[in-house]
Scaffold this motif. Structure first.
Motif, mmCIF file in Angstrom:
data_model
loop_
_atom_site.group_PDB
_atom_site.id
_atom_site.type_symbol
_atom_site.label_atom_id
_atom_site.label_comp_id
_atom_site.label_asym_id
_atom_site.label_seq_id
_atom_site.Cartn_x
_atom_site.Cartn_y
_atom_site.Cartn_z
ATOM 1 N N VAL B 68 0.840 -1.192 0.000
ATOM 2 C CA VAL B 68 0.000 0.000 0.000
ATOM 3 C C VAL B 68 0.877 1.244 0.000
ATOM 4 N N ARG B 69 0.248 2.334 -0.428
ATOM 5 C CA ARG B 69 0.913 3.646 -0.420
ATOM 6 C C ARG B 69 -0.202 4.689 -0.269
ATOM 7 N N PRO B 70 -0.827 4.735 0.881
ATOM 8 C CA PRO B 70 -2.091 5.456 1.062
ATOM 9 C C PRO B 70 -2.044 6.949 0.813
ATOM 10 N N GLU B 71 -0.897 7.585 1.065
ATOM 11 C CA GLU B 71 -0.822 9.030 0.879
ATOM 12 C C GLU B 71 0.142 9.415 -0.224
ATOM 13 N N GLY B 72 0.560 8.449 -1.002
ATOM 14 C CA GLY B 72 1.429 8.742 -2.133
ATOM 15 C C GLY B 72 2.864 9.008 -1.760
ATOM 16 N N SER B 73 3.229 8.653 -0.533
ATOM 17 C CA SER B 73 4.622 8.825 -0.121
ATOM 18 C C SER B 73 5.150 7.506 0.426
ATOM 19 N N VAL B 74 5.052 7.301 1.733
ATOM 20 C CA VAL B 74 5.527 6.064 2.361
ATOM 21 C C VAL B 74 4.743 4.867 1.832
ATOM 22 N N SER B 75 5.461 3.764 1.650
ATOM 23 C CA SER B 75 4.808 2.521 1.223
ATOM 24 C C SER B 75 5.144 1.412 2.211
ATOM 25 N N THR B 76 4.213 0.487 2.362
ATOM 26 C CA THR B 76 4.414 -0.676 3.213
ATOM 27 C C THR B 76 4.156 -1.934 2.405
ATOM 28 N N LEU B 77 5.111 -2.842 2.441
ATOM 29 C CA LEU B 77 4.946 -4.159 1.825
ATOM 30 C C LEU B 77 4.565 -5.124 2.941
ATOM 31 N N LYS B 78 3.468 -5.825 2.727
ATOM 32 C CA LYS B 78 2.927 -6.697 3.765
ATOM 33 C C LYS B 78 2.970 -8.142 3.284
ATOM 34 N N ILE B 79 3.457 -9.025 4.120
ATOM 35 C CA ILE B 79 3.531 -10.438 3.777
ATOM 36 C C ILE B 79 2.825 -11.226 4.874
ATOM 37 N N GLN B 80 1.806 -11.971 4.469
ATOM 38 C CA GLN B 80 1.051 -12.799 5.414
ATOM 39 C C GLN B 80 1.576 -14.225 5.383
ATOM 40 N N ARG B 81 1.411 -14.920 6.508
ATOM 41 C CA ARG B 81 1.747 -16.355 6.593
ATOM 42 C C ARG B 81 3.090 -16.625 5.939
ATOM 43 N N THR B 82 4.117 -15.967 6.447
ATOM 44 C CA THR B 82 5.431 -16.057 5.816
ATOM 45 C C THR B 82 5.912 -17.498 5.701
ATOM 46 N N GLU B 83 6.664 -17.740 4.629
ATOM 47 C CA GLU B 83 7.261 -19.042 4.358
ATOM 48 C C GLU B 83 8.778 -18.859 4.253
ATOM 49 N N ARG B 84 9.499 -19.961 4.446
ATOM 50 C CA ARG B 84 10.963 -19.870 4.402
ATOM 51 C C ARG B 84 11.441 -19.362 3.043
ATOM 52 N N GLY B 85 10.694 -19.665 2.005
ATOM 53 C CA GLY B 85 11.044 -19.207 0.668
ATOM 54 C C GLY B 85 10.890 -17.703 0.461
ATOM 55 N N ASP B 86 10.270 -17.038 1.421
ATOM 56 C CA ASP B 86 10.142 -15.582 1.331
ATOM 57 C C ASP B 86 11.423 -14.881 1.778
ATOM 58 N N SER B 87 12.347 -15.622 2.347
ATOM 59 C CA SER B 87 13.609 -15.039 2.799
ATOM 60 C C SER B 87 14.354 -14.436 1.616
ATOM 61 N N ALA B 88 14.691 -13.159 1.740
ATOM 62 C CA ALA B 88 15.343 -12.421 0.652
ATOM 63 C C ALA B 88 15.608 -11.006 1.140
ATOM 64 N N VAL B 89 16.262 -10.227 0.286
ATOM 65 C CA VAL B 89 16.376 -8.789 0.535
ATOM 66 C C VAL B 89 15.297 -8.089 -0.278
ATOM 67 N N TYR B 90 14.496 -7.313 0.385
ATOM 68 C CA TYR B 90 13.422 -6.573 -0.264
ATOM 69 C C TYR B 90 13.885 -5.140 -0.480
ATOM 70 N N LEU B 91 13.927 -4.745 -1.746
ATOM 71 C CA LEU B 91 14.447 -3.437 -2.138
ATOM 72 C C LEU B 91 13.309 -2.512 -2.539
ATOM 73 N N CYS B 92 13.452 -1.277 -2.158
ATOM 74 C CA CYS B 92 12.509 -0.245 -2.570
ATOM 75 C C CYS B 92 13.272 0.798 -3.367
ATOM 76 N N ALA B 93 12.623 1.356 -4.364
ATOM 77 C CA ALA B 93 13.228 2.414 -5.157
ATOM 78 C C ALA B 93 12.177 3.477 -5.442
ATOM 79 N N SER B 94 12.628 4.687 -5.727
ATOM 80 C CA SER B 94 11.690 5.731 -6.122
ATOM 81 C C SER B 94 12.296 6.556 -7.250
ATOM 82 N N SER B 95 11.419 7.188 -8.012
ATOM 83 C CA SER B 95 11.864 8.103 -9.058
ATOM 84 C C SER B 95 10.932 9.301 -9.096
#
Lengths: 114, 113
Positions: B68-95
């Protein structure tokens, strides 16, 4: 669909010698092409980009890349390697209709030997 | 801030738990992107926001992932019921606007145990 193939997973050169990191791409459109560098514990940094202007692109830190449509290549070069160039390098393609969706190669780890 | 800020820098969670990853883009940047980088791989696209709306979410792997990005600035990535395969580096970028240079944050390293 677009894709990128980085031909070497690891390149090792001596300090002061030339660097060549190879990249081939596949794209249905006139692509935008990029090289990014990733130093340990740092964010990805854009080195240079090609967006259908001059085929020889100059970037930061003395790097350059040449777009060769006939060979579908976009190899990265630098005349003389420096110790600080040691990092992971990613070749990236994006279709011109959606440049916000970057497709990364698997990366080439560059090691510089003293 | 001067660059894209991601918090936390590291997150360890148990399998099955819910996690939220936060991204603060460069001030004034309208476009925001999430990517995931698994060990030894290049980053893979997850989702792209233009303003408040998700313009392209084709990279989200399944319905456990949501952003989500409710106000057009900060964003939140949400992961439910995490699994071991979700292990990674999560990168955010903006332009500033789409089709211009994207600036990446340092990422959040997620480990699911």
């Amino acid at each position: 669909a677009q894709s990128v193939t980085q031909l070497d997973s690891h390149v090792s050169v001596s300090e002061g010698t030339p660097v060549l990191l190879r990249c081939n791409y596949s794209s249905s459109y006139s692509p935008s092409l990029f090289w990014y560098v990733q130093h340990p514990n740092k964010g990805l940094q854009l080195l240079l980009k090609y967006t259908s202007a001059a085929t020889l692109v100059k970037g930061i830190n003395g790097f350059e890349a040449e777009f060769k449509k006939s060979e579908t290549s976009f190899h990265l070069t630098k005349p003389s390697a420096h110790m600080s160039d040691a990092a992971e390098y990613f070749c990236v393609v994006s279709d011109i209709q959606g440049a916000q969706k970057l497709v990364f190669g698997q990366g080439t780890r560059l090691t510089i030997n003293p | 801030g001067a660059g894209v800020s991601q918090t936390p820098s590291n997150k360890v969670t148990e399998k099955g738990k819910y996690v939220e990853l936060r991204c603060d883009p460069i001030s004034g940047h309208t476009a925001l992107y999430w990517y995931r980088q698994s060990l030894g791989q290049g980053p893979e696209f997850l989702i792209y926001f233009q303003g408040t709306g998700a313009a392209d979410d084709s990279g989200l792997p399944n319905d456990r992932f949501f952003a989500v990005r409710p106000e057009g600035s900060v964003s939140t990535l949400k992961i439910q019921r995490t699994e071991r395969g979700d292990s990674a580096v999560y990168l955010c970028a903006s332009s500033l606007v789409p089709n211009t240079e994207a600036f990446f944050g340092q990422g959040t390293r997620l480990t699911v145990v």
